[in-house]
Motif scaffolding. Structure first.
Motif, PDB file in Angstrom:
ATOM      1  N   UNK A 158       0.834  -1.217   0.000  1.00 58.69           N
ATOM      2  CA  UNK A 158       0.000   0.000   0.000  1.00 58.69           C
ATOM      3  C   UNK A 158       0.860   1.255   0.000  1.00 58.69           C
ATOM      4  N   UNK A 159       2.037   1.187   0.652  1.00 64.04           N
ATOM      5  CA  UNK A 159       2.948   2.343   0.632  1.00 64.04           C
ATOM      6  C   UNK A 159       3.423   2.624  -0.789  1.00 64.04           C
ATOM      7  N   UNK A 160       3.718   1.567  -1.561  1.00 62.89           N
ATOM      8  CA  UNK A 160       4.127   1.752  -2.960  1.00 62.89           C
ATOM      9  C   UNK A 160       2.981   2.401  -3.754  1.00 62.89           C
ATOM     10  N   UNK A 161       1.771   1.919  -3.530  1.00 63.09           N
ATOM     11  CA  UNK A 161       0.614   2.453  -4.248  1.00 63.09           C
ATOM     12  C   UNK A 161       0.458   3.945  -3.985  1.00 63.09           C
ATOM     13  N   UNK A 162       0.602   4.326  -2.722  1.00 66.61           N
ATOM     14  CA  UNK A 162       0.404   5.727  -2.346  1.00 66.61           C
ATOM     15  C   UNK A 162       1.616   6.585  -2.718  1.00 66.61           C
ATOM     16  N   UNK A 163       2.800   6.153  -2.340  1.00 58.76           N
ATOM     17  CA  UNK A 163       3.999   6.989  -2.465  1.00 58.76           C
ATOM     18  C   UNK A 163       4.577   7.017  -3.873  1.00 58.76           C
ATOM     19  N   UNK A 164       4.537   5.880  -4.583  1.00 59.71           N
ATOM     20  CA  UNK A 164       5.178   5.815  -5.897  1.00 59.71           C
ATOM     21  C   UNK A 164       4.196   5.899  -7.053  1.00 59.71           C
ATOM     22  N   UNK A 165       2.943   5.494  -6.819  1.00 63.46           N
ATOM     23  CA  UNK A 165       1.953   5.572  -7.896  1.00 63.46           C
ATOM     24  C   UNK A 165       0.977   6.726  -7.702  1.00 63.46           C
ATOM     25  N   UNK A 166       1.043   7.359  -6.523  1.00 58.01           N
ATOM     26  CA  UNK A 166       0.242   8.558  -6.300  1.00 58.01           C
ATOM     27  C   UNK A 166      -1.239   8.317  -6.113  1.00 58.01           C
ATOM     28  N   UNK A 167      -1.610   7.111  -5.690  1.00 54.74           N
ATOM     29  CA  UNK A 167      -3.031   6.813  -5.501  1.00 54.74           C
ATOM     30  C   UNK A 167      -3.427   7.027  -4.040  1.00 54.74           C
ATOM     31  N   UNK A 199      -5.068   6.243  -0.476  1.00 54.26           N
ATOM     32  CA  UNK A 199      -5.281   4.969   0.213  1.00 54.26           C
ATOM     33  C   UNK A 199      -6.750   4.576   0.220  1.00 54.26           C
ATOM     34  N   UNK A 200      -7.652   5.554   0.134  1.00 53.46           N
ATOM     35  CA  UNK A 200      -9.084   5.251   0.135  1.00 53.46           C
ATOM     36  C   UNK A 200      -9.511   4.418  -1.068  1.00 53.46           C
ATOM     37  N   UNK A 201      -8.684   4.427  -2.131  1.00 54.28           N
ATOM     38  CA  UNK A 201      -9.019   3.657  -3.337  1.00 54.28           C
ATOM     39  C   UNK A 201      -8.392   2.260  -3.328  1.00 54.28           C
ATOM     40  N   UNK A 202      -7.612   1.953  -2.300  1.00 61.62           N
ATOM     41  CA  UNK A 202      -6.854   0.690  -2.270  1.00 61.62           C
ATOM     42  C   UNK A 202      -7.740  -0.490  -1.892  1.00 61.62           C
ATOM     43  N   UNK A 203      -7.490  -1.588  -2.578  1.00 61.93           N
ATOM     44  CA  UNK A 203      -8.127  -2.874  -2.276  1.00 61.93           C
ATOM     45  C   UNK A 203      -7.024  -3.893  -1.973  1.00 61.93           C
ATOM     46  N   UNK A 204      -7.242  -4.759  -0.979  1.00 61.89           N
ATOM     47  CA  UNK A 204      -6.260  -5.771  -0.631  1.00 61.89           C
ATOM     48  C   UNK A 204      -6.792  -7.168  -0.913  1.00 61.89           C
ATOM     49  N   UNK A 205      -5.931  -8.038  -1.439  1.00 59.28           N
ATOM     50  CA  UNK A 205      -6.324  -9.406  -1.788  1.00 59.28           C
ATOM     51  C   UNK A 205      -5.283 -10.391  -1.256  1.00 59.28           C
ATOM     52  N   UNK A 206      -5.770 -11.516  -0.756  1.00 53.73           N
ATOM     53  CA  UNK A 206      -4.904 -12.581  -0.252  1.00 53.73           C
ATOM     54  C   UNK A 206      -5.018 -13.798  -1.155  1.00 53.73           C
ATOM     55  N   UNK A 207      -3.876 -14.343  -1.588  1.00 54.79           N
ATOM     56  CA  UNK A 207      -3.825 -15.537  -2.439  1.00 54.79           C
ATOM     57  C   UNK A 207      -2.877 -16.550  -1.791  1.00 54.79           C
TER      58      UNK A 207
END
Length: 455
Positions: free
Chosen positions: A39-48, A50-58
């Motif tokens: 999630x840190x990569x999504x926010x800090x490097x992709x500029x998204x 956190x409210x738009x983040x979805x988490x998935x477990x595989x």
């Protein structure tokens, strides 16, 4: 599922939901760190946001029994381990896909339009193959940003590649509402059919009216996808295949745990290793063609052949009159392995586990391991040694699992004895092959939950 957290609590919320689904607290907190990194990569490097983040477990797949039985229409006993892949994604409004792997520190981009061309041997192969097939079958797709983190050993026989296929479906569904589309309701409709469709994405075959393509180059079935998608914590499930059908669920006694011994011999499904893996499937396919040519029937799987009323009268003539290109002895061994694993060993183990006769199960599992070594021929000396030494050291049962030609061995042990056995198992393997043991790893796991959206 808990409400959307602030950035600092994303991983913690994912962990809470994993625990609620049956994962042990220790392992769930390990995943918390992975989800936070993603999630840190999504926010800090992709500029998204956190409210738009979805988490998935595989999760990784544990094949308790059922070596190369699924694409033959046979059965497998399956579960999920507590290691696997964490994905964090955010939907986009365009057709761009941005993907990052935190272990590589690498980011890739491609568009969902025209011809998507995955490359065998590249880490994006399975991911792009899934996107290409779903785009082909379901039509226009919005893109997404995706970050992948994992604590699952790669090329170790625990289906990390199939977990990616399953994860890509979950991400694309969340971003595009695939299950709400009429084509999903008409062609797939339930989770068993979905697992079979995901297997077809990987092997490239048609699923009902959903046309296939090249796939990733392997000729396997849907065992891995079924285990990853449909497992429950603490339980082994038996499924039949072609088509997938649920047969039985067994809860493992809580006094037992699994130790996984990763051999250090990679089980990559590429190059020569892919040819070895595909050979077992090609032998099964040849047996079906031989049968149909001899009998005039239209069987599709080995199960249909073995269940035929004329099987006993016809089978010997099948080999006497064979003049094809494959080795006749290998064909006989392939059929013998399937009958032994599918019709004899698995039903016996199901019965003994159901009756809590764990002392009997070990000898039956030994027969399965021996059959894989002598008849299926998919074992290497390192997995043979790991299974043998685990039993000699006191494991209740032990077996190699997965496609073979490297990979891993599971050992079922009493929890009170796990520390001693793991230490002794590591030492025995180091004494067997010090160089390879440096690439090996050993870890404990319970049977965990299947694939899920964690937030």
């Amino acid at each position: 599922m808990s409400d959307m957290p602030c950035s600092s609590k994303f991983g913690a919320t994912c962990a809470e939901n994993l625990i609620a689904s049956g994962m042990s607290e220790c392992e769930a907190h390990n995943k918390e760190r992975l989800f936070d990194q993603c999630s840190a990569w999504l926010v800090d490097k992709m500029g998204r946001p956190i409210e738009e983040a979805m988490g998935f477990w595989l999760p990784g797949r544990l094949e308790f029994l059922g070596k190369h039985t699924d694409y033959c229409g046979g059965r497998s006993m399956l579960g999920a381990i507590e290691r696997g892949i964490c994905m964090v994604a955010a939907a986009r409004k365009d057709h761009c896909v941005r993907v990052a792997r935190i272990d590589r520190g690498e980011e890739r981009t491609f568009e969902i339009k025209g011809e998507i061309e995955p490359r065998q041997g590249d880490w994006m192969n399975y991911l792009m193959t899934a996107v290409k097939r779903v785009h082909q079958n379901f039509g226009s797709l919005h893109g997404f940003d995706l970050i992948i983190g994992s604590d699952l050993p790669m090329a170790a026989g625990m289906s990390s590649s199939s977990a990616v296929i399953v994860g890509m479906w979950l991400v694309m569904d969340a971003a595009n509402g695939l299950k709400k589309r009429s084509i999903y309701r008409e062609q797939i409709s339930d989770e068993l059919s979905l697992a079979e469709y995901l297997g077809c994405i990987e092997n490239g075959t048609d699923f009902r009216e959903l046309e296939g393509n090249r796939g990733v180059g392997t000729l396997g079935g849907s065992q891995d996808h079924t285990a990853i998608l449909l497992s429950d914590a603490g339980k082994l499930k038996t499924f039949g295949f072609s088509p997938i059908r649920f047969e039985q669920m067994i809860e493992i006694d809580k006094k037992y745990a699994f130790i996984i011994g990763v051999s250090g011999v990679d089980a990559h499904k590429t190059g020569a290793a892919m040819a070895d893996y595909n050979k077992a499937a090609m032998l099964a396919k040849e047996l079906v063609e031989m049968w149909n040519n001899q009998t005039g029937s239209h069987a599709k799987t080995l199960t249909e052949i073995v269940r035929s009323d004329s099987f006993d009268m016809t089978i010997n003539n099948l080999f006497i009159e064979y003049s094809g290109e494959l080795d006749c002895k290998e064909l006989k061994n392939r059929l013998a392995h399937f009958i032994r694993e599918n019709d004899q060993i698995i039903p016996a183990v199901m019965k003994e586990l159901k009756s809590n006769h764990y002392d009997v199960v070990g000898d039956l599992i030994d027969q399965s391991q021996n059959s894989a070594e002598k008849l299926l021929g998919n074992q290497v000396m390192h997995t043979i040694e790991l299974a043998k030494s685990a039993r000699n050291l006191g494991a209740v049962a032990a077996s190699a699992f997965g496609a073979g030609f490297g990979g891993s061995v599971w050992a079922l042990v009493e929890k009170r004895d796990r520390d001693r056995l793991m230490k002794a198992w590591k030492k025995a393997y180091k004494d067997f092959d010090m160089a390879t043991s440096e690439r090996a790893c050993f870890f404990e796991t319970l049977l965990g939950p299947g694939a899920m959206r964690a937030i």
